[in-house]
Design a protein around this motif. Structure first.
Motif, PDB file in Angstrom:
ATOM      1  N   ARG A  23       1.030  -1.249   0.190  1.00 50.79           N
ATOM      2  CA  ARG A  23      -0.087   0.179  -0.326  1.00 50.79           C
ATOM      3  C   ARG A  23       0.722   1.220  -0.408  1.00 50.79           C
ATOM      4  O   ARG A  23       0.600   2.577  -0.409  1.00 50.79           O
ATOM      5  N   ALA A  24       2.488   1.151   0.409  1.00 52.07           N
ATOM      6  CA  ALA A  24       2.916   2.607   0.301  1.00 52.07           C
ATOM      7  C   ALA A  24       3.389   2.417  -0.845  1.00 52.07           C
ATOM      8  O   ALA A  24       4.584   3.207  -0.511  1.00 52.07           O
ATOM      9  N   GLY A  25       3.939   1.598  -1.314  1.00 45.75           N
ATOM     10  CA  GLY A  25       3.940   1.887  -2.597  1.00 45.75           C
ATOM     11  C   GLY A  25       5.290   0.612  -3.167  1.00 45.75           C
ATOM     12  O   GLY A  25       5.909   1.000  -4.222  1.00 45.75           O
ATOM     13  N   ALA A  26       5.164  -0.592  -1.838  1.00 46.25           N
ATOM     14  CA  ALA A  26       6.578  -1.539  -2.519  1.00 46.25           C
ATOM     15  C   ALA A  26       6.393  -2.213  -3.696  1.00 46.25           C
ATOM     16  O   ALA A  26       4.658  -2.454  -4.158  1.00 46.25           O
ATOM     17  N   ALA A  27       7.370  -2.383  -4.840  1.00 44.92           N
ATOM     18  CA  ALA A  27       6.672  -3.079  -5.915  1.00 44.92           C
ATOM     19  C   ALA A  27       5.941  -4.690  -5.506  1.00 44.92           C
ATOM     20  O   ALA A  27       5.017  -5.294  -6.206  1.00 44.92           O
ATOM     21  N   ASP A  28       6.981  -5.481  -4.916  1.00 45.61           N
ATOM     22  CA  ASP A  28       5.987  -6.779  -4.611  1.00 45.61           C
ATOM     23  C   ASP A  28       6.576  -6.610  -2.984  1.00 45.61           C
ATOM     24  O   ASP A  28       7.831  -6.062  -2.398  1.00 45.61           O
ATOM     25  N   THR A  29       6.479  -8.767  -2.667  1.00 42.95           N
ATOM     26  CA  THR A  29       7.506  -8.486  -1.103  1.00 42.95           C
ATOM     27  C   THR A  29       7.872 -10.081  -1.245  1.00 42.95           C
ATOM     28  O   THR A  29       7.553 -10.837  -2.590  1.00 42.95           O
ATOM     29  N   LEU A  30       8.605 -10.581  -0.387  1.00 43.41           N
ATOM     30  CA  LEU A  30       9.214 -11.889  -0.902  1.00 43.41           C
ATOM     31  C   LEU A  30       9.592 -11.970   0.776  1.00 43.41           C
ATOM     32  O   LEU A  30      10.394 -11.352   1.131  1.00 43.41           O
ATOM     33  N   LEU A  31       9.702 -13.219   0.608  1.00 45.91           N
ATOM     34  CA  LEU A  31       9.344 -13.883   2.266  1.00 45.91           C
ATOM     35  C   LEU A  31      11.072 -14.174   2.332  1.00 45.91           C
ATOM     36  O   LEU A  31      11.970 -15.187   1.584  1.00 45.91           O
ATOM     37  N   LYS A  32      11.856 -13.657   3.553  1.00 49.34           N
ATOM     38  CA  LYS A  32      13.292 -14.173   3.371  1.00 49.34           C
ATOM     39  C   LYS A  32      13.332 -15.050   4.733  1.00 49.34           C
ATOM     40  O   LYS A  32      12.413 -15.688   5.368  1.00 49.34           O
ATOM     41  N   PRO A  33      14.364 -16.370   3.524  1.00 47.77           N
ATOM     42  CA  PRO A  33      14.133 -17.423   4.474  1.00 47.77           C
ATOM     43  C   PRO A  33      15.175 -17.663   5.821  1.00 47.77           C
ATOM     44  O   PRO A  33      15.585 -16.368   6.157  1.00 47.77           O
ATOM     45  N   MET A  34      15.739 -18.516   6.262  1.00 48.30           N
ATOM     46  CA  MET A  34      16.574 -18.809   7.304  1.00 48.30           C
ATOM     47  C   MET A  34      17.897 -18.322   6.510  1.00 48.30           C
ATOM     48  O   MET A  34      18.173 -18.582   5.725  1.00 48.30           O
ATOM     49  N   SER A  35      19.624 -18.358   7.738  1.00 47.72           N
ATOM     50  CA  SER A  35      20.339 -18.370   6.948  1.00 47.72           C
ATOM     51  C   SER A  35      20.527 -19.097   5.814  1.00 47.72           C
ATOM     52  O   SER A  35      21.443 -18.741   5.325  1.00 47.72           O
ATOM     53  N   ALA A  36      20.409 -20.819   5.859  1.00 44.31           N
ATOM     54  CA  ALA A  36      20.385 -21.479   5.322  1.00 44.31           C
ATOM     55  C   ALA A  36      19.345 -22.480   3.970  1.00 44.31           C
ATOM     56  O   ALA A  36      19.931 -22.811   3.207  1.00 44.31           O
ATOM     57  N   GLY A  37      18.114 -20.815   3.747  1.00 40.75           N
ATOM     58  CA  GLY A  37      17.799 -21.253   2.585  1.00 40.75           C
ATOM     59  C   GLY A  37      17.770 -19.848   1.279  1.00 40.75           C
ATOM     60  O   GLY A  37      16.899 -19.795   0.492  1.00 40.75           O
ATOM     61  N   PHE A  38      18.800 -19.560   1.588  1.00 37.70           N
ATOM     62  CA  PHE A  38      19.522 -18.553   0.834  1.00 37.70           C
ATOM     63  C   PHE A  38      19.587 -19.049  -1.021  1.00 37.70           C
ATOM     64  O   PHE A  38      20.706 -18.773  -1.130  1.00 37.70           O
ATOM     65  N   SER A  39      19.427 -20.009  -1.427  1.00 36.09           N
ATOM     66  CA  SER A  39      19.799 -20.418  -2.811  1.00 36.09           C
ATOM     67  C   SER A  39      18.428 -21.432  -3.401  1.00 36.09           C
ATOM     68  O   SER A  39      17.194 -20.939  -2.802  1.00 36.09           O
ATOM     69  N   GLY A  40      18.300 -21.617  -3.936  1.00 38.43           N
ATOM     70  CA  GLY A  40      17.142 -22.870  -4.627  1.00 38.43           C
ATOM     71  C   GLY A  40      16.209 -22.115  -4.677  1.00 38.43           C
ATOM     72  O   GLY A  40      16.707 -20.799  -5.164  1.00 38.43           O
ATOM     73  N   PRO A  41      15.223 -22.529  -4.653  1.00 42.72           N
ATOM     74  CA  PRO A  41      13.727 -22.202  -4.683  1.00 42.72           C
ATOM     75  C   PRO A  41      13.791 -20.448  -4.676  1.00 42.72           C
ATOM     76  O   PRO A  41      12.878 -19.407  -5.826  1.00 42.72           O
ATOM     77  N   PHE A  42      14.426 -19.828  -3.910  1.00 42.19           N
ATOM     78  CA  PHE A  42      14.596 -18.009  -2.706  1.00 42.19           C
ATOM     79  C   PHE A  42      14.871 -17.728  -4.052  1.00 42.19           C
ATOM     80  O   PHE A  42      14.622 -16.767  -4.486  1.00 42.19           O
ATOM     81  N   ALA A  43      16.532 -18.397  -4.383  1.00 40.95           N
ATOM     82  CA  ALA A  43      17.371 -17.966  -5.556  1.00 40.95           C
ATOM     83  C   ALA A  43      16.625 -17.492  -6.257  1.00 40.95           C
ATOM     84  O   ALA A  43      17.027 -15.987  -7.160  1.00 40.95           O
ATOM     85  N   ARG A  44      15.440 -18.298  -7.695  1.00 39.68           N
ATOM     86  CA  ARG A  44      15.445 -18.038  -8.819  1.00 39.68           C
ATOM     87  C   ARG A  44      14.056 -16.927  -8.249  1.00 39.68           C
ATOM     88  O   ARG A  44      14.109 -16.594  -9.374  1.00 39.68           O
ATOM     89  N   ASP A  45      12.929 -17.382  -7.020  1.00 38.95           N
ATOM     90  CA  ASP A  45      12.175 -16.319  -6.174  1.00 38.95           C
ATOM     91  C   ASP A  45      12.500 -15.150  -7.115  1.00 38.95           C
ATOM     92  O   ASP A  45      12.140 -13.948  -7.442  1.00 38.95           O
ATOM     93  N   LEU A  46      13.879 -14.316  -5.995  1.00 34.52           N
ATOM     94  CA  LEU A  46      14.584 -13.687  -6.370  1.00 34.52           C
ATOM     95  C   LEU A  46      14.423 -12.960  -7.610  1.00 34.52           C
ATOM     96  O   LEU A  46      14.371 -11.571  -7.968  1.00 34.52           O
TER      97      LEU A  46
END
Length: 364
Positions: A116-139
């Motif tokens: 509502r305030a103007g962000a283009a989109d939102t994405l759930l940040k994973p735990m520190s071990a999850g910054f790869s795979g599906p999250f990387a592709r989605d980001l």
């Protein structure tokens, strides 16, 4: 929460369509900043232009850096991401903001507030071990969608005057479709729509089902009108909003002279659920020339087929303009197909609708 301004700060300049996507990472966690940087550095289309551990530090960087997208955490000490969002949008001079935060779980109030305030989109940040795979592709997919809404080569602009059409008649049903960037556009639209506008309003916004109860509350607040999540059999009420649920298309039927809701779940040609096309198609069938559709910021082409049916039935379609849209996919498709009677920022579309109802202005 501060009320959105009539023109979003993201309209300051159009996103670039050539060269790598320049990204600024804003997160108080040094681990998250490092992980995001490593992830993005592996993509040839993306360059990490800078990183900051706080909103004030990000604002200082933006005084010197030109970036296309700001990755913003919401939960930071001192000035949080949501509070800093308006200043970051202004300082970014057209940069889009993608919220990447653990506060963005499905249905989270923080997600809707940021959109509502103007962000283009939102994405759930994973735990520190999850910054790869599906999250990387989605980001990286979301970064491309936000930074290159028309693709790398852009798209030919539509005639800003919009199409022609028959003389106006009273609006008996207004339907609004939106996707990426649509929550902010809806806030701007409803801030400019007079409370006296009495037609029932249908809204299809591409959001997951868990978001809908909170979003309905936000729509009530933004519009100053009662908002209900559409359910089968509900009758339309003048001046009220019916919101498509996140798992069904909002369509209409007339039985014995009474217009009521019919929910459909069959696959739409656009692949969206809910989809704007079935909503517009049913409006054309039930209301004919008394139906008006509005297409706001969003990715893809959802709404263009339904818009053709609306116009073919004598109704009218308005589309948000390129400059004020986060993504000019949906409204651009309608505009480039020659179906839009008016192409303008969201607030101006609302004012033109009000003028039509008041009989104070002619179609242009």
């Amino acid at each position: 929460m501060a009320e959105p301004r009539s023109a979003g700060p993201q309209a300051a300049s159009a996103p670039r369509t050539t060269g790598p996507i320049r990204v600024l990472i804003v997160d108080d966690s040094i681990v998250a900043r490092a992980a995001l940087s490593r992830l993005l550095d592996e993509d040839d289309d993306i360059v990490v232009a800078g990183s900051a551990g706080s909103a004030p530090a990000a604002l200082r960087l933006l005084a010197e850096l030109r970036v296309d997208v700001i990755l913003l955490d919401l939960e930071m000490p001192g000035v949080g991401g949501l509070a800093a969002l308006p200043e970051l949008l202004a300082a970014g001079q057209g940069a889009r903001v993608l919220i990447v935060s653990s506060a963005c779980a499905d249905g989270a109030a923080a997600s809707i507030a940021a959109l509502r305030a103007g962000a283009a989109d939102t994405l759930l940040k994973p735990m520190s071990a999850g910054f790869s795979g599906p999250f990387a592709r989605d980001l990286t997919d979301r970064l491309r969608r936000i930074a290159w809404p028309d693709g790398r080569d852009g798209a030919a602009p539509a005639d800003p005057r919009g199409g022609g059409g028959a003389p106006a008649r009273q609006i008996e049903c207004l339907g609004i479709g939106a996707s990426t960037g649509g929550v902010h556009a809806l806030a701007t639209f409803f801030a400019a729509l007079p409370r006296e506008f009495a037609a029932p309003i249908l809204v299809t916004q591409h959001l997951p089902a868990p978001f809908m109860p909170y979003f309905a509350t936000q729509l009530t607040d933004m519009a100053g009108r009662r908002t209900r999540i559409a359910a089968a059999g509900l009758q339309l009420i003048a001046g009220e909003i019916l919101l498509a649920p996140g798992d069904a298309h909002l369509t209409l039927a007339r039985t014995g002279g009474i217009v009521h809701v019919r929910l459909e779940r069959k696959r739409a040609a656009s692949g969206c659920l809910p989809s704007v096309d079935p909503m517009f198609a049913s409006m054309a069938k039930v209301y004919g020339p008394a139906a008006v559709g509005v297409v706001l910021s969003g990715m893809g082409r959802d709404g263009v087929d339904g818009a053709a049916l609306l116009v073919g039935g004598g109704g009218a379609v308005f589309a948000q303009d390129r400059a004020s849209s986060v993504v000019w996919g949906m409204p651009g498709a309608v505009a480039n197909a020659g179906l839009a009677r008016v192409i303008a920022p969201a607030g101006e579309l609302a004012r033109r609708l009000a003028e039509r109802e008041e009989g104070a202005a002619r179609w242009r």
